[in-house]
Design a protein around this motif. Structure first.
Motif, PDB file in Angstrom:
ATOM      1  N   LYS A  58      72.133  47.119  30.707  1.00  0.00           N
ATOM      2  CA  LYS A  58      72.080  48.569  30.869  1.00  0.00           C
ATOM      3  C   LYS A  58      70.711  49.095  30.427  1.00  0.00           C
ATOM      4  O   LYS A  58      70.118  49.943  31.076  1.00  0.00           O
ATOM      5  CB  LYS A  58      73.170  49.214  29.999  1.00  0.00           C
ATOM      6  CG  LYS A  58      74.005  50.251  30.729  1.00  0.00           C
ATOM      7  CD  LYS A  58      75.004  50.922  29.798  1.00  0.00           C
ATOM      8  CE  LYS A  58      75.991  49.946  29.182  1.00  0.00           C
ATOM      9  NZ  LYS A  58      77.056  50.591  28.389  1.00  0.00           N
ATOM     10  N   LYS A  59      70.251  48.564  29.304  1.00  0.00           N
ATOM     11  CA  LYS A  59      69.014  49.087  28.727  1.00  0.00           C
ATOM     12  C   LYS A  59      67.763  48.659  29.488  1.00  0.00           C
ATOM     13  O   LYS A  59      66.781  49.374  29.494  1.00  0.00           O
ATOM     14  CB  LYS A  59      68.899  48.625  27.263  1.00  0.00           C
ATOM     15  CG  LYS A  59      69.543  49.601  26.298  1.00  0.00           C
ATOM     16  CD  LYS A  59      69.049  49.412  24.883  1.00  0.00           C
ATOM     17  CE  LYS A  59      69.748  48.291  24.183  1.00  0.00           C
ATOM     18  NZ  LYS A  59      69.504  48.230  22.735  1.00  0.00           N
ATOM     19  N   GLU A  63      64.034  50.450  29.670  1.00  0.00           N
ATOM     20  CA  GLU A  63      62.878  49.933  28.941  1.00  0.00           C
ATOM     21  C   GLU A  63      61.661  49.834  29.833  1.00  0.00           C
ATOM     22  O   GLU A  63      60.552  50.188  29.418  1.00  0.00           O
ATOM     23  CB  GLU A  63      63.205  48.559  28.374  1.00  0.00           C
ATOM     24  CG  GLU A  63      64.104  48.647  27.162  1.00  0.00           C
ATOM     25  CD  GLU A  63      64.366  47.284  26.579  1.00  0.00           C
ATOM     26  OE1 GLU A  63      63.479  46.424  26.674  1.00  0.00           O
ATOM     27  OE2 GLU A  63      65.467  47.079  26.044  1.00  0.00           O
ATOM     28  N   GLU A  66      60.297  53.137  30.045  1.00  0.00           N
ATOM     29  CA  GLU A  66      59.670  53.564  28.794  1.00  0.00           C
ATOM     30  C   GLU A  66      58.320  52.902  28.561  1.00  0.00           C
ATOM     31  O   GLU A  66      57.390  53.539  28.067  1.00  0.00           O
ATOM     32  CB  GLU A  66      60.609  53.269  27.623  1.00  0.00           C
ATOM     33  CG  GLU A  66      61.774  54.234  27.577  1.00  0.00           C
ATOM     34  CD  GLU A  66      62.661  53.985  26.398  1.00  0.00           C
ATOM     35  OE1 GLU A  66      62.315  53.159  25.540  1.00  0.00           O
ATOM     36  OE2 GLU A  66      63.730  54.625  26.324  1.00  0.00           O
ATOM     37  N   MET A  69      55.843  54.530  30.544  1.00  0.00           N
ATOM     38  CA  MET A  69      55.510  55.797  29.911  1.00  0.00           C
ATOM     39  C   MET A  69      54.571  55.564  28.728  1.00  0.00           C
ATOM     40  O   MET A  69      53.706  56.380  28.443  1.00  0.00           O
ATOM     41  CB  MET A  69      56.791  56.455  29.419  1.00  0.00           C
ATOM     42  CG  MET A  69      56.639  57.942  29.221  1.00  0.00           C
ATOM     43  SD  MET A  69      58.148  58.691  28.616  1.00  0.00           S
ATOM     44  CE  MET A  69      57.476  60.263  28.057  1.00  0.00           C
ATOM     45  N   MET A  70      54.795  54.443  28.087  1.00  0.00           N
ATOM     46  CA  MET A  70      53.988  54.101  26.912  1.00  0.00           C
ATOM     47  C   MET A  70      52.497  54.132  27.229  1.00  0.00           C
ATOM     48  O   MET A  70      51.677  54.580  26.437  1.00  0.00           O
ATOM     49  CB  MET A  70      54.388  52.711  26.429  1.00  0.00           C
ATOM     50  CG  MET A  70      53.855  52.351  25.073  1.00  0.00           C
ATOM     51  SD  MET A  70      54.443  53.442  23.762  1.00  0.00           S
ATOM     52  CE  MET A  70      54.265  52.339  22.353  1.00  0.00           C
ATOM     53  N   THR A  73      51.449  57.532  27.532  1.00  0.00           N
ATOM     54  CA  THR A  73      51.620  58.072  26.185  1.00  0.00           C
ATOM     55  C   THR A  73      50.323  58.225  25.425  1.00  0.00           C
ATOM     56  O   THR A  73      49.875  59.323  25.156  1.00  0.00           O
ATOM     57  CB  THR A  73      52.502  57.106  25.380  1.00  0.00           C
ATOM     58  OG1 THR A  73      53.833  57.301  25.790  1.00  0.00           O
ATOM     59  CG2 THR A  73      52.378  57.350  23.897  1.00  0.00           C
ATOM     60  N   TYR A  74      49.725  57.120  25.108  1.00  0.00           N
ATOM     61  CA  TYR A  74      48.518  57.162  24.309  1.00  0.00           C
ATOM     62  C   TYR A  74      47.417  57.884  25.058  1.00  0.00           C
ATOM     63  O   TYR A  74      46.664  58.672  24.480  1.00  0.00           O
ATOM     64  CB  TYR A  74      48.069  55.752  23.929  1.00  0.00           C
ATOM     65  CG  TYR A  74      48.912  55.167  22.832  1.00  0.00           C
ATOM     66  CD1 TYR A  74      48.804  55.661  21.536  1.00  0.00           C
ATOM     67  CD2 TYR A  74      49.802  54.140  23.073  1.00  0.00           C
ATOM     68  CE1 TYR A  74      49.575  55.133  20.518  1.00  0.00           C
ATOM     69  CE2 TYR A  74      50.582  53.612  22.066  1.00  0.00           C
ATOM     70  CZ  TYR A  74      50.462  54.111  20.790  1.00  0.00           C
ATOM     71  OH  TYR A  74      51.215  53.591  19.785  1.00  0.00           O
ATOM     72  N   ALA A  77      48.085  61.542  24.828  1.00  0.00           N
ATOM     73  CA  ALA A  77      47.845  61.988  23.458  1.00  0.00           C
ATOM     74  C   ALA A  77      46.353  62.064  23.170  1.00  0.00           C
ATOM     75  O   ALA A  77      45.888  62.903  22.405  1.00  0.00           O
ATOM     76  CB  ALA A  77      48.516  61.040  22.481  1.00  0.00           C
ATOM     77  N   LEU A  78      45.606  61.217  23.826  1.00  0.00           N
ATOM     78  CA  LEU A  78      44.155  61.192  23.607  1.00  0.00           C
ATOM     79  C   LEU A  78      43.397  62.010  24.648  1.00  0.00           C
ATOM     80  O   LEU A  78      42.180  61.975  24.702  1.00  0.00           O
ATOM     81  CB  LEU A  78      43.673  59.741  23.618  1.00  0.00           C
ATOM     82  CG  LEU A  78      44.279  58.866  22.526  1.00  0.00           C
ATOM     83  CD1 LEU A  78      43.906  57.411  22.727  1.00  0.00           C
ATOM     84  CD2 LEU A  78      43.819  59.345  21.154  1.00  0.00           C
ATOM     85  N   MET A  80      43.350  61.554  27.808  1.00  0.00           N
ATOM     86  CA  MET A  80      42.734  60.719  28.836  1.00  0.00           C
ATOM     87  C   MET A  80      43.663  60.450  30.016  1.00  0.00           C
ATOM     88  O   MET A  80      43.382  59.585  30.835  1.00  0.00           O
ATOM     89  CB  MET A  80      42.330  59.379  28.226  1.00  0.00           C
ATOM     90  CG  MET A  80      41.266  59.498  27.148  1.00  0.00           C
ATOM     91  SD  MET A  80      41.087  57.946  26.262  1.00  0.00           S
ATOM     92  CE  MET A  80      40.473  56.878  27.569  1.00  0.00           C
TER      93      MET A  80
END
Lengths: 87, 87, 87, 87
Positions: A58-59, A63, A66, A69-70, A73-74, A77-78, A80
DNA sequence: ACCCTCGAATGTTAAC
DNA sequence: GTTAACATTCGAGGGT
């Protein structure tokens, strides 16, 4: 008692009935699931581990999402991230 | 009222106080966490994405463990796990 | 890579660390609370009821009363009101 | 690989499929329930209270009463009993 | 047979 | 106001 109030009463009754009906169905399916696990156990499978397998399957799709997205993400946040400029 | 009952009362009171005290502390920390997110937002970070980062970092060690288990999983289910024989 | 970006990176790192530190503390307190409940149980208290007591003490009495009233209204509409008849 | 193991594999596959199928159905029904609550809300009902009604209808009256009594006992011990004084 | 740990389900609260 | 995260609660399963 007013017609409006009676109307509301009927609505409420119907809503409650619908919910209870659906919850019964849900419980029935939950019982079916339990049964499958019981069968599996009878066949010699380890149900604990079986549950873990189901959970992981299921997960997994989540994942992947995600992790993708990771990356953003950074970068986001930066400041960029490709889509957003400096605003 | 018996001495025993009074004793029990006191115990209860103390327990309730301790729990409430601890919950206050917990809430205070939760508030601190919220504050950090607010600061982060003020600095231009995307809090949604930040939360995701935290979540993923938390899950990562677990996942490693679970994936390892995944291997044993099918093997166990199939009676091929190293530890268990055919029983 | 620009100085600004490096600066942002450091900020992000610090933010993440602060949040993770705080979450650890929060978890520690949660564990303490669990422990108190465990002690209470060992002393013979019913933890379920104890939790309810804690919850009740947290709630605003007025809101609580309003909810109770509405609940009564709905139950009446379903012919399930306790104590009172159909009015 | 032995015939037995292949057989076990097939069993496992079928079990997993059955469970996943059933869980999908369960999720579908859960979605239906959510929908009914949404409708109720649109009609002006308070969903929070509505959920409480459903919960109450599910519970055994006797157990409920026992819990209430114990709750009262604890609240009395804390000097918080409603309606009644210190006895 | 009981406790205890774990996962699922619910209810609440915050963010947008 | 709606959606999603969060905390809590409930129940089942496994171990002792």
């Amino acid at each position: 008692m007013s017609a409006d109030t009676n109307f509301a009463k009927d609505q409420l009754r119907q809503i409650v009935e619908r919910i209870e009906r659906l919850e019964e169905e849900k419980q029935a399916i939950a019982a079916d699931i339990k049964e499958v696990y019981a069968e599996a156990k009878a066949l010699g499978f380890d149900t604990k581990v079986l549950r873990k397998v189901i959970t992981l399957r299921k997960k997994d799709p989540q994942e992947r999402e995600e992790e993708e997205m990771m990356l953003h993400t950074y970068l986001s946040a930066l400041g960029m991230a490709p889509d957003f400029g400096e605003e």
